[in-house]
Design a protein around this motif. Structure first.
Motif, mmCIF file in Angstrom:
data_model
loop_
_atom_site.group_PDB
_atom_site.id
_atom_site.type_symbol
_atom_site.label_atom_id
_atom_site.label_comp_id
_atom_site.label_asym_id
_atom_site.label_seq_id
_atom_site.Cartn_x
_atom_site.Cartn_y
_atom_site.Cartn_z
ATOM 1 N N GLY A 212 0.859 -1.132 -0.053
ATOM 2 C CA GLY A 212 -0.183 0.097 -0.020
ATOM 3 C C GLY A 212 0.702 1.466 -0.207
ATOM 4 O O GLY A 212 0.078 2.401 0.231
ATOM 5 N N ILE A 213 2.181 1.136 -0.293
ATOM 6 C CA ILE A 213 2.978 2.213 -0.439
ATOM 7 C C ILE A 213 2.880 2.746 -1.713
ATOM 8 O O ILE A 213 2.990 2.114 -2.658
ATOM 9 N N ALA A 214 2.723 4.051 -1.822
ATOM 10 C CA ALA A 214 2.779 4.730 -3.024
ATOM 11 C C ALA A 214 4.023 4.922 -3.605
ATOM 12 O O ALA A 214 4.764 5.349 -3.037
ATOM 13 N N VAL A 215 4.239 4.490 -4.865
ATOM 14 C CA VAL A 215 5.615 4.669 -5.649
ATOM 15 C C VAL A 215 5.638 5.503 -6.866
ATOM 16 O O VAL A 215 4.586 5.583 -7.652
ATOM 17 N N ILE A 216 6.607 6.396 -6.839
ATOM 18 C CA ILE A 216 6.751 7.400 -7.898
ATOM 19 C C ILE A 216 8.263 7.156 -8.745
ATOM 20 O O ILE A 216 9.177 7.374 -7.865
ATOM 21 N N LEU A 217 8.012 6.796 -9.979
ATOM 22 C CA LEU A 217 9.291 6.490 -10.645
ATOM 23 C C LEU A 217 9.564 7.592 -11.428
ATOM 24 O O LEU A 217 8.661 8.271 -12.303
ATOM 25 N N VAL A 218 10.816 7.954 -11.364
ATOM 26 C CA VAL A 218 11.220 9.202 -12.395
ATOM 27 C C VAL A 218 11.818 8.292 -13.807
ATOM 28 O O VAL A 218 12.661 7.546 -13.322
ATOM 29 N N GLY A 219 11.561 8.772 -14.896
ATOM 30 C CA GLY A 219 12.042 8.214 -15.989
ATOM 31 C C GLY A 219 12.495 9.010 -16.931
ATOM 32 O O GLY A 219 11.632 10.188 -17.290
ATOM 33 N N HIS A 220 13.522 8.904 -17.521
ATOM 34 C CA HIS A 220 14.035 9.674 -18.785
ATOM 35 C C HIS A 220 13.674 9.212 -20.091
ATOM 36 O O HIS A 220 13.713 8.029 -20.277
ATOM 37 N N VAL A 221 13.223 10.235 -20.905
ATOM 38 C CA VAL A 221 13.080 9.905 -22.176
ATOM 39 C C VAL A 221 14.036 10.331 -22.980
ATOM 40 O O VAL A 221 14.304 11.704 -23.181
ATOM 41 N N THR A 222 14.775 9.521 -23.875
ATOM 42 C CA THR A 222 15.742 10.180 -24.689
ATOM 43 C C THR A 222 15.062 10.323 -26.192
ATOM 44 O O THR A 222 13.903 10.103 -26.299
ATOM 45 N N LYS A 223 15.597 11.026 -27.138
ATOM 46 C CA LYS A 223 15.184 11.409 -28.522
ATOM 47 C C LYS A 223 14.618 10.014 -29.161
ATOM 48 O O LYS A 223 13.695 10.036 -29.726
ATOM 49 N N GLU A 224 15.517 8.955 -28.781
ATOM 50 C CA GLU A 224 15.084 7.709 -29.492
ATOM 51 C C GLU A 224 13.611 6.988 -28.758
ATOM 52 O O GLU A 224 13.013 6.394 -29.312
ATOM 53 N N GLY A 225 13.476 7.481 -27.550
ATOM 54 C CA GLY A 225 12.421 7.183 -26.784
ATOM 55 C C GLY A 225 12.638 5.602 -26.349
ATOM 56 O O GLY A 225 12.451 5.306 -25.045
ATOM 57 N N ALA A 226 12.564 4.615 -27.131
ATOM 58 C CA ALA A 226 12.368 3.282 -26.654
ATOM 59 C C ALA A 226 13.629 2.830 -25.692
ATOM 60 O O ALA A 226 13.505 2.205 -24.581
#
Ligand code: TYD
Ligand code: MG
Length: 459
Positions: A212-226
């Motif tokens: 029940g712990i809320a998790v916030i993930l930070v993600g980078h998006v590069t130009k290529e995306g995938a």
């Protein structure tokens, strides 16, 4: 710790191999094998059991839907209104949020502000930083004016240590900044690889659902995306938020791409200031560049993102091109631009075949709705002819391949917002024309592209 056995699975066909190979031995696709932890023990992945399943697992009780109590999710507002708006009201217990965006756009800043607000509201928080040292985060917190912050900080990138710390400290919200720097001991792949990102996110999601712990993930998006990974996470998490906007401009948009607990396409608008991100509660006029006199190639449209109408200036530049003219768009769909140019040629007789066409939505905002079509077309013709549209002019409406102008949802609201901001002439689809006149706004309702062009020529 003993390493679990890993296997390599093809993302295309699901075929496996004990070693990494460039080409999948099963389907022949290239570069599709990614590392995964092999399930331990025999029979785990068995798909059929000829002697029946009773010996393998216990049957589970089932219940009719009507007998299950429907529960509304408990939310805690972060007290940052624009963030709560995109989250659908606040942080949800056990919810997993992914926040993506280009480096330097303000992800860490926003989350540090949100964590501090939550901590002050009495929710225990944990901020796991893998990109910056504790000292750097502390420096940012001073800059944000949140000295004396009680947000707990952990500078760590190894997943197992992070999970153990979460277990020991029992926070209500955890921020992982960022998922690309986190790595699990169980895999040999480098941090940031698709395999690592996926494995770590899966563990953290399981932990969130289990505790029940809320998790916030930070993600980078590069130009290529995938390659950067966040895209593969989109289906795992409950909510996906993306930062958009130009890092050089002051304004930042946070858009909900997916939300199991709220509306999608809702946007939050922030301004990056000396003291962090500040919410902009009335953003309707921030995407207009202030021309003192009308200029050719500019047309203002009203877009409706989420619940609020916003005025956005569309700019076009048409210039004689070389043998293969370029079509470029920023903030608008490139394929749609090609389509609109074809419609413009075929139905309105405006040819740009030998011209470079550049189209831009001002302020780094991304417009995905087709209601921008009419404004794109009018700005292109305006640039081609070198003739500005009249002062106080707006247009919106979708354009079809047959040259018809289709209505945009909630046209009245859009027109009212434009009138409120002092716009005086509008070209809109016939079905969006209001029954009662709107004060201060002359409305030209059109059914076809050529009609819109004629109206504009006569203004
Ligand atoms: P950051 O949150 O570190 O971006 P991300 O985590 O998405 O990579 O912040 C990026 C930018 O914001 C950085 O260039 C500095 C600027 N900034 C301000 O303008 N004002 C501030 O108060 C803060 C903290 C940062
Ligand atoms: Mg950061």
């Amino acid at each position: 710790m003993a390493k679990d056995k890993t296997i390599f699975t093809c993302t295309e066909c699901g075929g496996t191999s004990p070693r990494w190979l460039g080409k999948c031995p099963a389907c022949g696709a290239w570069n599709t094998l990614i590392e995964q932890v092999a399930e331990a023990g025999p029979g785990k992945n068995r798909l059929s059991a000829p002697q029946g399943y009773a010996g393998l697992a216990h049957a589970q009780p089932v219940m009719p839907l009507a007998a299950i109590e429907a529960q509304d999710v408990a939310r805690t507002p972060s007290s940052i209104d624009e963030l709560d708006r995109v989250l659908g009201g606040g942080i949800v217990e056990g919810g997993v949020v992914l926040i993506g965006g280009d480096p330097g756009i303000g992800k860490s800043t926003l989350l540090l502000q949100a964590m501090d607000a939550l901590q002050r509201a009495g929710l225990p928080t944990l901020y796991v930083t893998g990109e910056e040292s504790g000292a750097q985060v502390a420096l940012r917190s001073r800059r944000l004016g949140i000295e004396g912050s009680q947000v707990k900080l952990l500078a760590e990138i190894q997943l197992e240590k992070i999970l153990a710390t979460v277990e020991a400290t029992q926070p209500a919200v955890v921020v992982i900044d960022s998922i690309q720097t986190t790595y699990s001991d169980q895999l040999t792949s480098a941090p940031g690889s698709v395999a690592q990102v996926r494995e770590c996110a899966a563990h953290l999601t399981r932990m969130a659902k289990g505790t029940g712990i809320a998790v916030i993930l930070v993600g980078h998006v590069t130009k290529e995306g995938a390659l950067a990974g966040p895209r593969v996470l989109e289906h795992m998490v409950d909510t996906v938020l993306y930062f958009e906007g130009d890092t050089h401009s002051q304004f930042r948009l946070v858009r909900a791409i997916k939300n199991r607990f709220g509306a999608v396409n809702e946007i939050g608008v922030f301004a990056m200031t000396e003291k962090g991100l500040k919410g902009v509660s009335n953003p309707s006029a921030i995407f207009l560049s202030q021309h003192s006199e009308p200029v050719p190639g500019s047309c203002v449209m009203v877009t409706l993102e989420g619940t609020r109408p916003m005025l956005v200036e569309i700019q076009a530049l048409v210039d004689s091109g070389g043998p293969s003219p370029r079509r470029l768009s920023v903030g608008l769909d490139k394929d749609r631009l090609a389509m609109l140019l074809a419609v413009l040629h075929r139905h309105a007789g405006v040819a740009c075949m030998d011209q470079d066409v550049f189209v831009n939505a001002v302020g780094g905002v991304r417009i995905s709705e087709p209601a921008a079509d009419l404004a794109v077309m009018l700005s292109i013709t305006s640039s081609l002819r070198g003739k500005p549209l009249p002062k106080g002019f707006i247009a919106f409406g979708e354009v079809g391949l047959a040259g018809e102008v289709r209505p945009a949802p909630r046209g009245q609201e859009r027109l009212k917002e434009a009138a409120k901001l002092g716009f005086s002439v509008a070209v809109v689809p016939k079905a969006n024309a209001p029954k009662k006149p709107i004060e201060g706004l002359t409305i030209h309702a059109v059914e076809r592209v050529e009609e819109a062009m004629n109206v504009v020529r006569g203004l």
